[in-house]
Structures are given as structure tokens and as C-alpha cells.
Design a protein around this motif. Sequence first.
Motif, PDB file in Angstrom:
ATOM      1  N   VAL A 150       0.850  -1.190   0.000  1.00  0.00           N
ATOM      2  CA  VAL A 150       0.000   0.000   0.000  1.00  0.00           C
ATOM      3  C   VAL A 150       0.885   1.238   0.000  1.00  0.00           C
ATOM      4  O   VAL A 150       2.015   1.202   0.515  1.00  0.00           O
ATOM      5  N   GLN A 151       0.383   2.304  -0.571  1.00  0.00           N
ATOM      6  CA  GLN A 151       1.143   3.553  -0.574  1.00  0.00           C
ATOM      7  C   GLN A 151       1.012   4.260   0.771  1.00  0.00           C
ATOM      8  O   GLN A 151       0.023   4.062   1.499  1.00  0.00           O
ATOM      9  N   ALA A 152       1.995   5.056   1.079  1.00  0.00           N
ATOM     10  CA  ALA A 152       1.940   5.852   2.305  1.00  0.00           C
ATOM     11  C   ALA A 152       0.656   6.678   2.326  1.00  0.00           C
ATOM     12  O   ALA A 152       0.254   7.243   1.310  1.00  0.00           O
ATOM     13  N   GLY A 153       0.042   6.702   3.499  1.00  0.00           N
ATOM     14  CA  GLY A 153      -1.233   7.390   3.647  1.00  0.00           C
ATOM     15  C   GLY A 153      -2.430   6.502   3.435  1.00  0.00           C
ATOM     16  O   GLY A 153      -3.563   6.903   3.737  1.00  0.00           O
ATOM     17  N   GLY A 154      -2.205   5.313   2.930  1.00  0.00           N
ATOM     18  CA  GLY A 154      -3.286   4.387   2.653  1.00  0.00           C
ATOM     19  C   GLY A 154      -3.719   3.600   3.879  1.00  0.00           C
ATOM     20  O   GLY A 154      -3.241   3.834   5.003  1.00  0.00           O
ATOM     21  N   SER A 155      -4.622   2.659   3.640  1.00  0.00           N
ATOM     22  CA  SER A 155      -5.205   1.864   4.719  1.00  0.00           C
ATOM     23  C   SER A 155      -5.201   0.382   4.372  1.00  0.00           C
ATOM     24  O   SER A 155      -5.234   0.004   3.191  1.00  0.00           O
ATOM     25  N   LEU A 156      -5.156  -0.421   5.398  1.00  0.00           N
ATOM     26  CA  LEU A 156      -5.301  -1.874   5.280  1.00  0.00           C
ATOM     27  C   LEU A 156      -5.996  -2.367   6.533  1.00  0.00           C
ATOM     28  O   LEU A 156      -5.822  -1.780   7.610  1.00  0.00           O
ATOM     29  N   THR A 157      -6.724  -3.464   6.390  1.00  0.00           N
ATOM     30  CA  THR A 157      -7.296  -4.128   7.554  1.00  0.00           C
ATOM     31  C   THR A 157      -6.814  -5.567   7.576  1.00  0.00           C
ATOM     32  O   THR A 157      -7.016  -6.315   6.617  1.00  0.00           O
ATOM     33  N   LEU A 158      -6.157  -5.931   8.657  1.00  0.00           N
ATOM     34  CA  LEU A 158      -5.695  -7.293   8.861  1.00  0.00           C
ATOM     35  C   LEU A 158      -6.738  -8.078   9.630  1.00  0.00           C
ATOM     36  O   LEU A 158      -7.428  -7.531  10.500  1.00  0.00           O
ATOM     37  N   SER A 159      -6.824  -9.359   9.333  1.00  0.00           N
ATOM     38  CA  SER A 159      -7.704 -10.265  10.070  1.00  0.00           C
ATOM     39  C   SER A 159      -6.878 -11.395  10.654  1.00  0.00           C
ATOM     40  O   SER A 159      -5.868 -11.799  10.072  1.00  0.00           O
ATOM     41  N   CYS A 160      -7.327 -11.899  11.773  1.00  0.00           N
ATOM     42  CA  CYS A 160      -6.700 -13.049  12.414  1.00  0.00           C
ATOM     43  C   CYS A 160      -7.823 -14.003  12.792  1.00  0.00           C
ATOM     44  O   CYS A 160      -8.601 -13.732  13.708  1.00  0.00           O
ATOM     45  N   ALA A 161      -7.897 -15.107  12.058  1.00  0.00           N
ATOM     46  CA  ALA A 161      -8.944 -16.096  12.297  1.00  0.00           C
ATOM     47  C   ALA A 161      -8.393 -17.220  13.155  1.00  0.00           C
ATOM     48  O   ALA A 161      -7.348 -17.800  12.844  1.00  0.00           O
ATOM     49  N   ALA A 162      -9.109 -17.527  14.210  1.00  0.00           N
ATOM     50  CA  ALA A 162      -8.711 -18.595  15.113  1.00  0.00           C
ATOM     51  C   ALA A 162      -9.538 -19.834  14.834  1.00  0.00           C
ATOM     52  O   ALA A 162     -10.721 -19.761  14.526  1.00  0.00           O
ATOM     53  N   SER A 163      -8.886 -20.984  14.977  1.00  0.00           N
ATOM     54  CA  SER A 163      -9.579 -22.265  14.832  1.00  0.00           C
ATOM     55  C   SER A 163      -9.043 -23.232  15.856  1.00  0.00           C
ATOM     56  O   SER A 163      -8.007 -22.993  16.476  1.00  0.00           O
ATOM     57  N   GLY A 164      -9.738 -24.323  16.059  1.00  0.00           N
ATOM     58  CA  GLY A 164      -9.301 -25.323  17.014  1.00  0.00           C
ATOM     59  C   GLY A 164      -9.988 -25.197  18.363  1.00  0.00           C
ATOM     60  O   GLY A 164     -10.267 -26.198  19.015  1.00  0.00           O
ATOM     61  N   ARG A 165     -10.181 -23.982  18.788  1.00  0.00           N
ATOM     62  CA  ARG A 165     -10.950 -23.695  19.995  1.00  0.00           C
ATOM     63  C   ARG A 165     -11.340 -22.231  19.978  1.00  0.00           C
ATOM     64  O   ARG A 165     -10.706 -21.423  19.293  1.00  0.00           O
ATOM     65  N   THR A 166     -12.318 -21.890  20.753  1.00  0.00           N
ATOM     66  CA  THR A 166     -12.744 -20.503  20.798  1.00  0.00           C
ATOM     67  C   THR A 166     -11.731 -19.643  21.547  1.00  0.00           C
ATOM     68  O   THR A 166     -11.088 -20.112  22.503  1.00  0.00           O
ATOM     69  N   VAL A 167     -11.559 -18.420  21.077  1.00  0.00           N
ATOM     70  CA  VAL A 167     -10.682 -17.459  21.759  1.00  0.00           C
ATOM     71  C   VAL A 167     -11.495 -16.377  22.444  1.00  0.00           C
ATOM     72  O   VAL A 167     -10.949 -15.353  22.867  1.00  0.00           O
ATOM     73  N   SER A 168     -12.796 -16.578  22.551  1.00  0.00           N
ATOM     74  CA  SER A 168     -13.670 -15.529  23.067  1.00  0.00           C
ATOM     75  C   SER A 168     -13.403 -15.181  24.528  1.00  0.00           C
ATOM     76  O   SER A 168     -13.823 -14.122  24.989  1.00  0.00           O
ATOM     77  N   SER A 169     -12.706 -16.052  25.247  1.00  0.00           N
ATOM     78  CA  SER A 169     -12.420 -15.791  26.665  1.00  0.00           C
ATOM     79  C   SER A 169     -11.019 -15.236  26.889  1.00  0.00           C
ATOM     80  O   SER A 169     -10.604 -15.045  28.037  1.00  0.00           O
ATOM     81  N   TYR A 170     -10.295 -14.981  25.806  1.00  0.00           N
ATOM     82  CA  TYR A 170      -8.879 -14.638  25.918  1.00  0.00           C
ATOM     83  C   TYR A 170      -8.541 -13.298  25.277  1.00  0.00           C
ATOM     84  O   TYR A 170      -9.181 -12.860  24.326  1.00  0.00           O
ATOM     85  N   ALA A 171      -7.497 -12.702  25.808  1.00  0.00           N
ATOM     86  CA  ALA A 171      -6.960 -11.503  25.188  1.00  0.00           C
ATOM     87  C   ALA A 171      -6.216 -11.873  23.908  1.00  0.00           C
ATOM     88  O   ALA A 171      -5.656 -12.972  23.787  1.00  0.00           O
ATOM     89  N   MET A 172      -6.213 -10.931  22.971  1.00  0.00           N
ATOM     90  CA  MET A 172      -5.537 -11.119  21.700  1.00  0.00           C
ATOM     91  C   MET A 172      -4.632  -9.926  21.442  1.00  0.00           C
ATOM     92  O   MET A 172      -4.936  -8.804  21.856  1.00  0.00           O
ATOM     93  N   GLY A 173      -3.534 -10.175  20.741  1.00  0.00           N
ATOM     94  CA  GLY A 173      -2.616  -9.084  20.449  1.00  0.00           C
ATOM     95  C   GLY A 173      -2.108  -9.128  19.025  1.00  0.00           C
ATOM     96  O   GLY A 173      -2.150 -10.174  18.368  1.00  0.00           O
ATOM     97  N   TRP A 174      -1.657  -7.966  18.571  1.00  0.00           N
ATOM     98  CA  TRP A 174      -0.955  -7.852  17.299  1.00  0.00           C
ATOM     99  C   TRP A 174       0.454  -7.347  17.587  1.00  0.00           C
ATOM    100  O   TRP A 174       0.644  -6.398  18.371  1.00  0.00           O
ATOM    101  N   PHE A 175       1.425  -7.976  16.934  1.00  0.00           N
ATOM    102  CA  PHE A 175       2.821  -7.578  17.022  1.00  0.00           C
ATOM    103  C   PHE A 175       3.360  -7.454  15.603  1.00  0.00           C
ATOM    104  O   PHE A 175       2.738  -7.928  14.651  1.00  0.00           O
ATOM    105  N   ARG A 176       4.522  -6.835  15.458  1.00  0.00           N
ATOM    106  CA  ARG A 176       5.128  -6.737  14.143  1.00  0.00           C
ATOM    107  C   ARG A 176       6.639  -6.826  14.254  1.00  0.00           C
ATOM    108  O   ARG A 176       7.216  -6.522  15.293  1.00  0.00           O
ATOM    109  N   GLN A 177       7.251  -7.250  13.152  1.00  0.00           N
ATOM    110  CA  GLN A 177       8.702  -7.369  13.113  1.00  0.00           C
ATOM    111  C   GLN A 177       9.210  -6.907  11.761  1.00  0.00           C
ATOM    112  O   GLN A 177       8.793  -7.430  10.722  1.00  0.00           O
TER     113      GLN A 177
END
Length: 124
Positions: A12-39
Motif C-alpha cells: 500500500v502507498q503511504a497514507g493508505g489503509s489496510l485491515t488485517l484479520s486473524c482467524a482462530a480455529s481449534g478452539r474458541t478465543v472468546s475468553s482470551y486476550a488477543m494481540g498484534w505484534f510486528r517485526q
Amino acid sequence: QVQLVESGGGLVQAGGSLTLSCAASGRTVSSYAMGWFRQSPGKEREFVAAINWNGGSTDYADSVKGRFTISRDNAKNTVYLQMRSLKPEDTAVYYCAVRYLTETHYSERAYDRWGQGTQVTVSS
């Protein structure tokens, strides 16, 4: 065990937008905190944003505050990171993670399971 899969990255160009998604499977994550990190190449992985189990509390790194928004849809077992006003320094591989506790934390050591990451590249 929870499996996490990130999507939505891209170029994306500077100034633009993106939306990331993180889909969980195997068990529900509704009771847990979630985080985003980057490297970025040559740098350590850093905290970006986190959300508590019900979405009532969020935390952001100073570098993204006011530009990024983390949210979750527990019915879909999915967490999102909406990124606006992107800058070249936001270029990184973005990872989502689950913390098997209800409240957020900024340290990657506090998180228990990680996705494989999605590349975000911001051109100037």
C-alpha cells in the motif's frame, strides 16, 4: 490448541489503509486476550495493539495510537487490526497472538500461541 491465521496484508502507498484479520480455529478465543505484534528486518518483534476478552479494553503502542484500531468479533472467532494513515516505517510482518488470560499485555512473552504472520509493505 488454537491455530491462528493472519490475512489482509499487502502493498500500500503511504497514507493508505489496510485491515488485517486473524482467524482462530481449534478452539474458541472468546475468553482470551488477543494481540498484534510486528517485526521489521533486523529488528526485534514489537507490540502493536491488544484487546481484552470482550473488547472492552484495548492498548496501543505509541507509534500507532490514533492510526490503528484493534477489534474483535467473538462470534466469528476473529480479531482485526484496522490500519490507517500508513507510513513506510509501518512496513513489517504482522503477527497475531492469543494470551490464555482475559486481559491484555504488551510483552510478547505473555502470549501463548502465534500465527505465521502477514507481510505489510508501505511504499513512500
